[in-house]
Design a protein around this motif. Structure first.
Motif, PDB file in Angstrom:
ATOM      1  N   ALA A   1       0.843  -1.195   0.000  1.00 33.06           N
ATOM      2  CA  ALA A   1       0.000   0.000   0.000  1.00 33.06           C
ATOM      3  C   ALA A   1       0.881   1.248   0.000  1.00 33.06           C
ATOM      4  O   ALA A   1       1.932   1.272   0.618  1.00 33.06           O
ATOM      5  CB  ALA A   1      -0.910   0.000   1.223  1.00 33.06           C
TER       6      ALA A   1
ATOM      7  N   ARG B   1       3.218   0.359  18.486  1.00 32.63           N
ATOM      8  CA  ARG B   1       2.968   0.125  17.053  1.00 32.63           C
ATOM      9  C   ARG B   1       2.257  -1.193  16.790  1.00 32.63           C
ATOM     10  O   ARG B   1       2.014  -1.560  15.649  1.00 32.63           O
ATOM     11  CB  ARG B   1       4.277   0.206  16.269  1.00 32.63           C
TER      12      ARG B   1
ATOM     13  N   ASP C   1      -4.661  -3.436  21.754  1.00 34.23           N
ATOM     14  CA  ASP C   1      -5.837  -3.844  20.967  1.00 34.23           C
ATOM     15  C   ASP C   1      -5.778  -3.290  19.544  1.00 34.23           C
ATOM     16  O   ASP C   1      -5.975  -4.004  18.575  1.00 34.23           O
ATOM     17  CB  ASP C   1      -7.142  -3.436  21.670  1.00 34.23           C
ATOM     18  N   VAL C   2      -5.495  -1.990  19.415  1.00 35.31           N
ATOM     19  CA  VAL C   2      -5.361  -1.356  18.099  1.00 35.31           C
ATOM     20  C   VAL C   2      -4.057  -0.555  18.126  1.00 35.31           C
ATOM     21  O   VAL C   2      -3.828   0.196  19.066  1.00 35.31           O
ATOM     22  CB  VAL C   2      -6.558  -0.414  17.813  1.00 35.31           C
ATOM     23  N   PRO C   3      -3.205  -0.714  17.113  1.00 38.70           N
ATOM     24  CA  PRO C   3      -1.936   0.031  17.127  1.00 38.70           C
ATOM     25  C   PRO C   3      -2.177   1.541  17.064  1.00 38.70           C
ATOM     26  O   PRO C   3      -3.173   1.992  16.503  1.00 38.70           O
ATOM     27  CB  PRO C   3      -1.222  -0.447  15.858  1.00 38.70           C
ATOM     28  N   LEU C   4      -1.257   2.291  17.619  1.00 36.19           N
ATOM     29  CA  LEU C   4      -1.298   3.743  17.480  1.00 36.19           C
ATOM     30  C   LEU C   4      -0.685   4.138  16.147  1.00 36.19           C
ATOM     31  O   LEU C   4       0.146   3.425  15.596  1.00 36.19           O
ATOM     32  CB  LEU C   4      -0.486   4.406  18.602  1.00 36.19           C
ATOM     33  N   ASP C   5      -1.076   5.295  15.643  1.00 38.03           N
ATOM     34  CA  ASP C   5      -0.472   5.818  14.420  1.00 38.03           C
ATOM     35  C   ASP C   5       0.789   6.624  14.730  1.00 38.03           C
ATOM     36  O   ASP C   5       1.697   6.687  13.923  1.00 38.03           O
ATOM     37  CB  ASP C   5      -1.467   6.708  13.673  1.00 38.03           C
TER      38      ASP C   5
ATOM     39  N   ARG D   1       3.796   4.726   8.222  1.00 37.77           N
ATOM     40  CA  ARG D   1       3.174   3.666   9.020  1.00 37.77           C
ATOM     41  C   ARG D   1       3.083   4.016  10.493  1.00 37.77           C
ATOM     42  O   ARG D   1       2.051   3.816  11.136  1.00 37.77           O
ATOM     43  CB  ARG D   1       3.950   2.359   8.872  1.00 37.77           C
TER      44      ARG D   1
ATOM     45  N   LYS E   1     -14.007   9.812  15.301  1.00 38.62           N
ATOM     46  CA  LYS E   1     -13.442  10.844  14.423  1.00 38.62           C
ATOM     47  C   LYS E   1     -14.408  12.017  14.322  1.00 38.62           C
ATOM     48  O   LYS E   1     -15.607  11.811  14.135  1.00 38.62           O
ATOM     49  CB  LYS E   1     -13.219  10.288  13.016  1.00 38.62           C
TER      50      LYS E   1
ATOM     51  N   LYS F   1     -18.379   7.049  14.625  1.00 36.92           N
ATOM     52  CA  LYS F   1     -18.047   6.256  15.806  1.00 36.92           C
ATOM     53  C   LYS F   1     -16.719   5.515  15.652  1.00 36.92           C
ATOM     54  O   LYS F   1     -16.257   5.268  14.530  1.00 36.92           O
ATOM     55  CB  LYS F   1     -19.160   5.250  16.100  1.00 36.92           C
ATOM     56  N   ASP F   2     -16.125   5.159  16.752  1.00 34.81           N
ATOM     57  CA  ASP F   2     -14.986   4.236  16.794  1.00 34.81           C
ATOM     58  C   ASP F   2     -15.498   2.869  16.343  1.00 34.81           C
ATOM     59  O   ASP F   2     -16.480   2.371  16.904  1.00 34.81           O
ATOM     60  CB  ASP F   2     -14.488   4.189  18.251  1.00 34.81           C
ATOM     61  N   PRO F   3     -14.874   2.259  15.318  1.00 38.47           N
ATOM     62  CA  PRO F   3     -15.415   0.973  14.833  1.00 38.47           C
ATOM     63  C   PRO F   3     -15.365  -0.117  15.905  1.00 38.47           C
ATOM     64  O   PRO F   3     -16.052  -1.131  15.784  1.00 38.47           O
ATOM     65  CB  PRO F   3     -14.517   0.625  13.642  1.00 38.47           C
ATOM     66  N   ASN F   4     -14.573   0.071  16.941  1.00 41.80           N
ATOM     67  CA  ASN F   4     -14.535  -0.907  18.031  1.00 41.80           C
ATOM     68  C   ASN F   4     -15.205  -0.369  19.298  1.00 41.80           C
ATOM     69  O   ASN F   4     -15.018  -0.914  20.379  1.00 41.80           O
ATOM     70  CB  ASN F   4     -13.090  -1.296  18.345  1.00 41.80           C
TER      71      ASN F   4
END
Lengths: 283, 624
Positions: free
Chosen positions: B38, B81, B95-99, B180, B435, B487-490
């Motif tokens: 990507a 990450r 649970d979800v990586p930070l950007d 990334r 968001k 919304k937050d998808p999680n």
């Protein structure tokens, strides 16, 4: 009259002998030339200056340099006096330092230049670790629970799926706008989870048939019908393309093994007596 | 609708991309998967939301080390990450990586804890270091030692900090992965005169940073700015982000400077230049507003922590300690002096001291050093106030789960994200990845938020969050705000979107909260000005909820019914989720312990956008 044996046990003699031995290594270290002679060489100046610069980001000025040299001379005198007195033998910090240095020596024995055959064999045994993940490119139509509730969204998704499967063009489907659009090109599971949320969605995309409409699948936002355009399976790179990282991993592992081997060999030369356990029968 | 920048399109046109995406330009015969990576550096002119952490301590922070933190820089970055790391003998993964992230260890005695703990360190080899080790081994008080070290001229103290800072800079640069995972070199300036919190995190834009200016160099923010300005003159760009204004006793957004003189033009200019953001939510409470400052705001009572730091935990004076109040003060100061020092945007962070950045309610268990997944029953009892912690008067259950910073940036790189922070195109969240977009413009009648292409038009014809609206001129219509929230998808569905307005009535700041989008077809009661509650799906027996109420997305085009073109005003967006179980409830259910009575069992997570300022009588481009 002093016996020869007594002379041989005389620590001063040992020290002198040691001093003479080190004398031959004068080039190695200024200290070794003569225990009573502290020589300030250009090399000493350079190393003092470099250490200072590393710490403070600037070169020492003339005055500062003089002070560093004075400190060096004082430190040397104190250090040599300490060695003479045998200090350090019982000091935990000195002990740890010596241990650390011996460990470094041992690690130095590890091979530095593995052959390509060695690395290739290492790679073959662990090729999974270097594989790129599977990726899927897909289109999706989104049906939001905000529009008709959960059941309504699922219902609209099912209806849309049936129509699409019968060949209805996408433009005739009344889906809801999705924040990241309709088209997604070659994403791996992690990227799909970032865009759609955790849960089963990424696995469902991975399992969906190629070039067919499928679903409905539930994401963190609602219901989706999905058309998989392309799929790239997990791919093991060619050895040549990842040679550098294989070499780094191999060296890490080799070093760890050498550490273990050296220690085991070293311990063979010692009698380890566990008097703490003497009263307990060992299994 | 086609995504403006399809993720699969490999852009090989620019030299920047060429240099990073080595696969670009390889012969077509090259292995296919390489070419399908990507385009992580593709720029989205309509900007993406990236979520990050701007406030995290590792074992290099002296207080963290004393509190038992042993996680160092490598594990901190790897965990952030999304890598699996080993924590207390078992694997753990975010649970979800930070950007993006900035590790912000305290400048004061940075690395000294690790140096004292390590018998092989240079510090431990000094006479002073050995005396410190002996005293600690004999049961000496580590916090008293911290104070002693802060004034110790002993050799080894400074060099241990220099070495820690070098490691911190080196690790930040090593983990930065453009496109990334972005890392910023950072540290915390920890000035706390009389337990009144004036802390700032310093975030550097590039890959170089001089040795930190600490609160021992000076406890005055003005002197910290001098350091930032001197660096800037040398080409090293950075900004400072104040936090925990709630514990500042009114000093953070004071009427006076550090010399107790009224704030003047020079102060205002320097503050704006050096402090474009404030961290308004984190582990030790939020600093948006307080129920006593905003009695008509039914959502003001959220994660309140209105005490000073320090063992006594005395009350912190409310005025001057919250950003909504500060925005009003800024308008007053602007009227008086022509300059507004309090024109800043919003950020959020964790301020955790265990090296592992978390943000959701499940991951936090009342400990600043150990994640919920590693909290045992004994610690859980302390966290929930069942067992008293003699160290503290304020219970641990009063602390909150960490927050996050959202930024709208073209791409996930240091430059792009830092520039977003500089222009205040940021939002804070209480930890959710909700968001929010917020725009203002004079010519927005035709734009409908949420419709394909709306963001592009909104940028073209108006101002995003963080910006200024100048007086009407070109547009035929009134000032219009565009609101969008997803919304937050999680996470949980959305309850409502609100616009908070602060304006100047003569010399007096006023505030009002408008519900601009409500889920489930609810309407604002015109008599009371309030909307009915969204309700709750929380089951306290199981600490769960369902998304059967609320909305996935909320949008609005809104015009201020009280708009007066002659009044300066500040508008920001607040989006509130439906109720979910608070961390205390989740931990209590997990351990089969009672839910604490002294804190709410549920909360409504939220996001706050940076404001948009309306400045009457100002020419475009004037001021700041």
């Amino acid at each position: 009259m002093i016996s020869a044996r007594a002379v041989l046990r005389e620590p001063l003699l040992h020290f002198l002998l040691l001093g003479m031995m080190l004398y031959g290594l004068a080039a190695v270290h200024a200290r070794a030339t003569d225990p009573r002679r502290i020589e300030v060489t250009q090399g000493v100046l350079a190393s003092l200056s470099a250490r200072y610069e590393q710490q403070f980001g600037v070169r020492p000025g003339k005055e500062r340099m003089e002070q560093l040299v004075n400190d060096y001379v004082a430190d040397e005198a104190l250090y040599r006096r300490g060695i003479e007195l045998g200090l350090g033998a019982e000091d935990e910090v000195v002990r740890r330092r010596v241990i650390q240095k011996v460990r470094f020596l041992a690690e130095g024995e590890a091979a530095r230049n593995p052959s390509d055959e060695t690395l290739a064999a290492y790679f073959r045994a662990r090729s999974d670790r270097y594989a790129t993940p599977a990726r899927t490119a897909f289109r999706q139509l989104y049906f939001s629970p905000d529009n008709g509730g959960e059941a309504g969204a699922l219902d609209r998704a099912r209806t849309a799926l049936a129509r699409l499967r019968r060949g209805a063009p996408i433009s005739t489907i009344a889906d809801d706008p999705f924040v990241e659009g309709r088209q997604f090109a070659l994403l791996d599971d992690g990227q799909i989870e970032r865009a759609f949320g955790l849960g089963d969605f990424a696995a469902e995309i991975a399992a969906a048939p190629l070039a067919k409409w499928s679903g409905p699948f539930r994401s963190g936002y609602g219901w989706h019908v999905v058309f998989v355009d392309d799929r790239r399976p997990s791919h093991t790179p060619r050895f040549e393309d990842v040679r550098a990282s294989i070499r780094a991993d191999w060296l890490d592992e080799e070093q760890a093994q050498v550490r273990e081997r050296t220690l085991a060999k070293l311990l063979e030369g010692f009698d380890v007596v566990r008097t703490d356990r003497s009263s307990v029968a060992m299994p | 609708m086609f995504h403006p920048f399809p993720r699969g399109a490999v852009l090989c046109a620019t030299p920047l991309l060429l240099s990073v995406l080595a696969a670009c330009g390889d012969s077509p015969a090259e292995s296919v998967p390489q070419a399908s990576v990507a385009p992580v550096l593709a720029e989205n002119p309509d900007r993406n939301a990236y979520f990050g952490e701007l406030h995290l301590h590792t074992a290099l922070s002296f207080d963290a080390y004393i509190m038992g933190a042993r996680v160092g820089l490598d594990d901190a970055y790897r965990f952030a990450r999304g890598d699996e790391i080993n924590m207390m003998g078992r694997p753990i993964r975010r649970d979800v990586p930070l950007d993006f992230i900035s590790v912000t260890d305290h400048a004061e005695q940075m690395g000294l804890g690790v140096a004292i703990g390590d018998p092989e360190s240079e510090f431990s080899s000094t006479e002073y270091g050995q005396s410190v080790r002996r005293r600690l081994a004999d049961g000496g008080n580590p916090f008293a030692l911290m104070t002693e070290l802060s004034s110790s001229p002993a050799r080894g103290v400074r060099s241990a900090s220099i070495s820690a800072w070098q490691k911190s800079v080196e690790a930040a640069n090593r983990y930065n992965d453009p496109g990334r995972f972005t890392t910023f070199i950072g540290y915390e300036w920890s000035s706390t005169p009389g337990n009144q919190n004036l802390h700032r995190n310093v975030i550097f834009r590039g890959d170089q940073a001089p040795f930190p200016f600490s609160s021992q160099d000076s406890p005055r923010p003005e002197d910290l700015w001098t350091y930032l300005e001197a660096n800037r003159a040398n080409g090293v760009e950075s900004l400072a982000i104040p936090h925990n204004a709630n514990a500042s006793n009114g000093l953070m957004y004071d009427w006076l400077d550090s010399n107790h003189r009224p704030i003047d033009e020079a102060y205002a200019k320097r503050r704006l230049l050096n402090e474009p953001l404030s961290e308004i939510v984190q582990n030790k409470g939020q600093s948006e507003t307080h129920p006593l400052l905003s009695p008509n705001d039914e959502f003001a009572s959220f994660e309140i922590f209105d005490k000073l730091f320090g063992p006594e935990e005395k009350p912190s004076k409310l005025p001057g300690s919250y950003v909504r109040d500060a925005y009003g003060r800024g308008l007053v100061l602007e009227r008086r002096t022509g300059f507004n020092p309090y024109k800043f945007g919003m950020a959020g962070g964790s301020d955790l001291h265990g090296g592992l950045s978390s943000s959701n309610e499940q991951s936090y268990g009342g400990s600043t050093t150990v994640p919920a997944a590693r909290i045992d029953r004994e610690q859980a009892k302390k966290s929930l106030g069942i067992m008293n912690d003699p160290q503290r008067t304020l219970p641990l259950f009063a602390t909150g789960s960490p927050g996050l910073t959202g930024v709208w940036a073209e791409t996930n790189t240091r430059q792009s994200i830092f520039d977003a922070m500089r222009r205040k195109e940021t939002f804070a969240t209480s930890g959710t990845r909700l968001k929010v977009r917020f725009f203002a413009g004079w010519d927005y009648d035709a734009i409908q938020p949420g419709k394909p292409g709306w963001v592009h038009q909104a940028y073209a014809k108006g101002t995003p969050m963080g910006g200024d609206m100048q007086v009407a001129g070109q547009g035929r219509h009134g000032l219009r705000f565009l609101v969008w929230a997803l919304k937050d998808p999680n996470g949980a569905n959305l309850d409502r979107a609100q616009i908070v307005k602060v304006w100047l009535d003569g010399e007096t700041p006023r505030e009002r909260v408008f519900d601009v989008a409500l889920s489930g077809g609810r309407k604002v009661n015109s008599a009371t000005g309030k909307a009915p509650s969204v309700g709750s799906t929380v089951d306290l027996e199981t600490a769960t909820y369902t998304n059967s109420i609320g909305a996935v997305q909320l949008t609005a085009g809104w015009e201020d019914p009280t708009f007066d073109p002659s009044q300066p005003a500040v508008y920001y967006l607040r989006v509130v989720e439906i109720p979910t179980p608070r961390w205390t409830t989740i931990l209590a259910v997990r351990e089969g312990l009672p839910i604490p009575q002294g804190t709410p069992a549920t909360l409504q997570e939220r996001a706050w956008s940076s404001p948009i300022w309306y400045l009457p009588g100002r020419m475009a481009g004037a001021g700041s």
